[in-house]
Design an enzyme around this catalytic site. Structure first.
Site, short mmCIF file in Angstrom:
data_model
loop_
_atom_site.label_atom_id
_atom_site.label_comp_id
_atom_site.label_asym_id
_atom_site.label_seq_id
_atom_site.Cartn_x
_atom_site.Cartn_y
_atom_site.Cartn_z
N SER A 138 -1.97 1.97 11.92
CA SER A 138 -2.83 1.06 12.52
C SER A 138 -3.03 1.32 13.77
CB SER A 138 -2.58 -0.07 11.72
OG SER A 138 -3.76 -0.53 12.20
N TYR A 151 1.38 -6.59 6.53
CA TYR A 151 0.65 -5.76 6.65
C TYR A 151 0.72 -5.38 8.30
CZ TYR A 151 -3.77 -2.49 8.11
OH TYR A 151 -4.15 -2.27 7.90
P1 NAD Z 1 -10.50 1.51 1.42
O1 NAD Z 1 -10.02 0.27 0.97
O2 NAD Z 1 -11.57 2.13 1.86
O3 NAD Z 1 -9.40 2.04 0.66
C1 NAD Z 1 -7.93 2.24 0.69
C2 NAD Z 1 -7.67 3.50 -0.49
O4 NAD Z 1 -6.56 3.60 -1.00
C3 NAD Z 1 -8.95 3.28 -1.30
O5 NAD Z 1 -9.01 4.68 -2.31
C4 NAD Z 1 -7.73 2.78 -3.11
O6 NAD Z 1 -8.26 2.93 -4.40
C5 NAD Z 1 -6.73 3.27 -2.69
N1 NAD Z 1 -5.00 2.45 -3.26
C6 NAD Z 1 -5.47 1.24 -2.77
N2 NAD Z 1 -4.21 0.94 -3.07
C7 NAD Z 1 -3.29 1.40 -3.90
C8 NAD Z 1 -2.44 2.24 -4.80
N3 NAD Z 1 -1.69 1.24 -5.83
N4 NAD Z 1 -1.89 3.64 -5.34
C9 NAD Z 1 -2.96 4.00 -4.92
N5 NAD Z 1 -4.40 4.33 -4.43
C10 NAD Z 1 -4.28 3.22 -3.99
O7 NAD Z 1 -9.48 1.37 3.15
P2 NAD Z 1 -9.54 2.56 4.39
O8 NAD Z 1 -10.44 1.37 5.36
O9 NAD Z 1 -9.94 3.27 4.06
O10 NAD Z 1 -8.32 2.07 4.50
C11 NAD Z 1 -7.22 3.48 5.15
C12 NAD Z 1 -5.90 2.96 5.23
O11 NAD Z 1 -6.49 3.11 6.73
C13 NAD Z 1 -4.88 2.24 5.03
O12 NAD Z 1 -3.86 2.40 5.22
C14 NAD Z 1 -5.41 1.15 6.07
O13 NAD Z 1 -4.58 0.39 6.68
C15 NAD Z 1 -5.60 1.73 7.31
N6 NAD Z 1 -6.07 1.02 8.00
C16 NAD Z 1 -8.06 0.86 7.93
C17 NAD Z 1 -8.25 0.29 9.42
C18 NAD Z 1 -9.86 0.16 9.01
O14 NAD Z 1 -10.46 -0.65 9.50
N7 NAD Z 1 -10.02 -0.13 7.65
C19 NAD Z 1 -8.35 0.17 10.54
C20 NAD Z 1 -6.51 0.72 10.71
C21 NAD Z 1 -5.95 1.84 9.38
#
Ligand code: NAD
Length: 256
Positions: A138, A151
């Site tokens: 991130s 986080y």
């Molecule tokens: P999201 O909530 O849409 O998806 C998260 C996924 O992780 C889902 O499929 C969920 O089922 C899975 N997950 C969560 N806990 C779990 C567990 N205990 N076991 C197995 N699977 C699990 O979130 P996203 O925004 O797509 O985030 C994905 C990654 O990107 C994360 O690591 C997040 O920190 C990172 N990220 C997101 C953003 C953003 O703005 N959305 C920005 C920077 C980084």
């Protein structure tokens, strides 16, 4: 055909990356996530693009489930060439009120699961002299924001882990890189809007412009396609000398 295991790929960024990989028709994909319709999502993409798919609901907090997912994937496809550690959760709260169990879950899901999975795929990658490990960190892997102590700690941690794995993988053509996205409009971010409004004491309607995109020079959410294409480059043969990096895809947030 190479095989990519993408954690948390039944939602958000993971699903977006999976779609970009599927479009090339060059990868089998192992889907993972806690969404109840995970198998359906995997089968749908498999059918749409004519690629091999598998689905596992392995929980990132349960190492034995992670090892089984890797073993099942190797049995089905003969090996795992690309590991994308993407599953992650967030919690926004001042440190004095931050619940202990949320801290532990965030470190476990966002950081420790990448260690277990790297360990599980390592032997096969080493033997085949090819491996690409991509960690979705991130912008918060490089800089901090208030009220996100767990986080930010987990994402800085995974950037450090990425560098170490790059060094250890270099003799075996295993590269390891982190992608550091700015804000991407996924369920994880949608859920944060209410929390951010409460913690910062502002209306929900102001959270996107005043808190989220405020730090980005480009006032747009990062797209799933941009992240998918970045991951495709890092998964390719060309990434043998791109290793140990943390690449910001954050609309210029880290340029400031
Ligand atoms: P999201 O909530 O849409 O998806 C998260 C996924 O992780 C889902 O499929 C969920 O089922 C899975 N997950 C969560 N806990 C779990 C567990 N205990 N076991 C197995 N699977 C699990 O979130 P996203 O925004 O797509 O985030 C994905 C990654 O990107 C994360 O690591 C997040 O920190 C990172 N990220 C997101 C953003 C953003 O703005 N959305 C920005 C920077 C980084």
């Amino acid at each position: 055909m190479k095989t990519a295991l993408i954690t948390g790929s039944t939602s958000g960024i993971g699903l977006g990356i999976a779609r970009e990989f599927a479009k090339t028709k060059k990868y089998n994909i192992i889907f993972n996530g806690l969404e109840a319709n995970g198998q359906e999502i995997a089968d749908g993409i498999g059918k749409e693009f004519g690629i091999g798919v598998m689905f596992s609901n392995a929980n990132m907090l349960k190492p034995e489930e992670l090892r089984k997912m890797v073993d099942d994937g190797i049995k089905k496809f003969g090996g795992i060439d690309i590991l994308i550690n993407n599953a992650g959760i967030q919690h926004v709260s001042a440190v004095e009120d931050f619940p202990d169990e949320k801290w532990n879950a965030i470190i476990g899901i966002n950081l420790t699961s990448a260690f277990y999975l790297t360990k599980a795929v390592w032997k096969g990658m080493k033997e085949r002299k090819f491996g690409r490990i991509i960690n979705i960190a991130s912008a918060h892997g490089l800089v901090a924001s208030e009220f996100k102590s767990a986080y930010v700690a987990s994402k800085h941690g995974i950037v450090g882990f990425t560098k170490t794995i790059a060094l250890e993988g270099a003799p075996f053509n295993i590269s390891c890189n982190a992608i550091c996205p700015g804000y991407v409009k996924t369920p994880l971010v949608e859920k944060q809007i209410a929390d951010q409004a409460k913690t910062h004491n502002i209306p929900e309607s102001e959270v996107v412009s005043k808190i989220m995109l405020y730090k980005q020079a480009v006032k747009d959410f990062v797209s799933l396609e941009t992240l998918g294409q970045t991951a495709l480059l890092l998964a390719s043969e060309h990434a043998n000398t791109i290793t140990g990096t943390a690449i910001p895809v954050d609309g210029g947030w880290n340029a400031q």
